[in-house]
Design a protein around this motif. Sequence first.
Motif, PDB file in Angstrom:
ATOM      1  N   GLN A 134     -70.067 107.941 111.185  1.00  0.00           N
ATOM      2  CA  GLN A 134     -69.473 108.214 112.493  1.00  0.00           C
ATOM      3  C   GLN A 134     -69.744 109.639 112.955  1.00  0.00           C
ATOM      4  OE1 GLN A 134     -68.099 106.071 114.552  1.00  0.00           O
ATOM      5  NE2 GLN A 134     -68.623 104.464 113.075  1.00  0.00           N
ATOM      6  N   ARG A 159     -66.177 110.230 121.424  1.00  0.00           N
ATOM      7  CA  ARG A 159     -64.732 110.295 121.195  1.00  0.00           C
ATOM      8  C   ARG A 159     -64.274 109.158 120.270  1.00  0.00           C
ATOM      9  NH1 ARG A 159     -60.599 112.566 124.052  1.00  0.00           N
ATOM     10  NH2 ARG A 159     -62.042 113.140 125.713  1.00  0.00           N
ATOM     11  N   THR A 160     -64.848 107.976 120.499  1.00  0.00           N
ATOM     12  CA  THR A 160     -64.504 106.839 119.638  1.00  0.00           C
ATOM     13  C   THR A 160     -64.903 107.115 118.187  1.00  0.00           C
ATOM     14  OG1 THR A 160     -64.816 105.320 121.487  1.00  0.00           O
ATOM     15  CG2 THR A 160     -64.857 104.379 119.275  1.00  0.00           C
ATOM     16  N   THR A 170     -62.417 109.460 116.700  1.00  0.00           N
ATOM     17  CA  THR A 170     -61.164 108.755 116.405  1.00  0.00           C
ATOM     18  C   THR A 170     -61.272 107.964 115.104  1.00  0.00           C
ATOM     19  OG1 THR A 170     -60.705 108.561 118.775  1.00  0.00           O
ATOM     20  CG2 THR A 170     -59.495 107.094 117.303  1.00  0.00           C
ATOM     21  N   THR A 171     -62.432 107.344 114.904  1.00  0.00           N
ATOM     22  CA  THR A 171     -62.659 106.604 113.654  1.00  0.00           C
ATOM     23  C   THR A 171     -62.652 107.548 112.459  1.00  0.00           C
ATOM     24  OG1 THR A 171     -63.971 104.961 114.834  1.00  0.00           O
ATOM     25  CG2 THR A 171     -64.241 105.074 112.448  1.00  0.00           C
ATOM     26  N   LYS A 229     -61.027 110.359 112.223  1.00  0.00           N
ATOM     27  CA  LYS A 229     -59.644 110.759 111.989  1.00  0.00           C
ATOM     28  C   LYS A 229     -58.881 109.662 111.243  1.00  0.00           C
ATOM     29  CE  LYS A 229     -55.407 112.151 114.355  1.00  0.00           C
ATOM     30  NZ  LYS A 229     -54.769 112.415 115.668  1.00  0.00           N
ATOM     31  N   SER A 230     -59.076 108.419 111.663  1.00  0.00           N
ATOM     32  CA  SER A 230     -58.369 107.306 111.025  1.00  0.00           C
ATOM     33  C   SER A 230     -58.810 107.131 109.569  1.00  0.00           C
ATOM     34  CB  SER A 230     -58.621 106.022 111.820  1.00  0.00           C
ATOM     35  OG  SER A 230     -58.044 104.913 111.173  1.00  0.00           O
ATOM     36  N   SER A 255     -66.288  99.884 112.188  1.00  0.00           N
ATOM     37  CA  SER A 255     -66.301 101.205 112.804  1.00  0.00           C
ATOM     38  C   SER A 255     -67.518 102.007 112.370  1.00  0.00           C
ATOM     39  CB  SER A 255     -65.029 101.966 112.448  1.00  0.00           C
ATOM     40  OG  SER A 255     -64.976 102.244 111.057  1.00  0.00           O
TER      41      SER A 255
END
Length: 411
Positions: A228, A244-245, A248-249, A251-252, A294
Amino acid sequence: MDREQGRWAAAPRWWRQGPPWWNRWDGESTSRLPWRSTLPLTVFVLVGSNFASEAQAGERVALDPFARVLLIVGCALLLFRKRRPVLVAFGTALTAMLYLGAGYAYGPVFFTVALGFFSALVAGHRRAAWGAVAMLWAGHVLVGHWLYQWLPRSGDHAAPWGQEVVVAAWLAAIGAVAELTRVRREQWDKEREERAQAARRRADEERLRIARELHDVLAHSISVINVQAGVGLALLDSDPEQARTALTTIKSASKEALGEVRQVLDTLRTPGDAPRAPAPGLDRLPELVEQAASAGLTVDVEGKAPRLSPGADLAAFRIVQEALTNVVRHSGSRRARVRLEHGGGALRLRVDDDGPPTGTDAGGSGNGLAGMRERAAALGGTIEAGPRADGGFRVLAVLPLSDQERKEDDR
């Protein structure tokens, strides 16, 4: 053999592992002199010898300062029975021989000989211990049957041979007790070493288990983060929304990895306590599929696993997780298939991708397949991993089911 083992297991704990005072007694040898045990023995020998002298008045020479000096010297030598057991064994035997040769009363003087002999024998100096006792007995025979003519008391006759037999039997009894103690001590030392080795093996196995858990958790999450991060960097200018997506991945995935790492490390901080969260199992396959998606990998899951024990469930989950991580790292395919089958007393996990290999590492350590094999072997299972004839790659894990799991599987 089973009967003997049963008797051994039924024996009192102190007999199998040694009395609780043994380690403290043994520890005095290098730290300090054993005053606390020697002083009461000295008092006992002096007082007991007085009583023995009174009881044998007219038969043996009465105690005088020289006799008391010999008794004190014999007891004083016992202070060094841990550091110089051979010297003490011969020294106590010599002082006892001089004491008896001078015609003083039989009595507690033999306790100094017994303890010196015992210490040397238990310390492993068997020849020296028996040599000291043989010297005492030979000296007693020599005095009682030849030198008595020139030693006190005047007018003595040769000692009866029955007396020599009694002295020999008494010394042999001391030797038998000391030999038994020596054997028991060696058994205690051996068992203590075996327990220490078993504890070290358990610690090594626990470290290996934790290392394997951390490897599997971090390898999977970092692989997703790596992919990512590459997507985010590539699309940062041209497609900020997609970038941004990707962030976010990341971070998750990192949050989940931190949670699992914390769960593993909690077992180190609070040994023996139950984990705060249940260990992951195959019921979390949908999360793996989502994480793989992801990272750009589509995963198709076929079949359903039976109810597994926590250990088998965790191993199966980690094997699938590592296999999918390897697809993300090393395969050019963006699709993988996970198939679960159970029957015949075993669970079969198969993970396929269509390749081809990319030759990239994505930060991996190269221990993934080894970790999977170790997990499977710990359950009595096997792992087969290798390229397929059509150019893809397959990981096949066969994990045996327990008796309870087989019964539920048959239902």
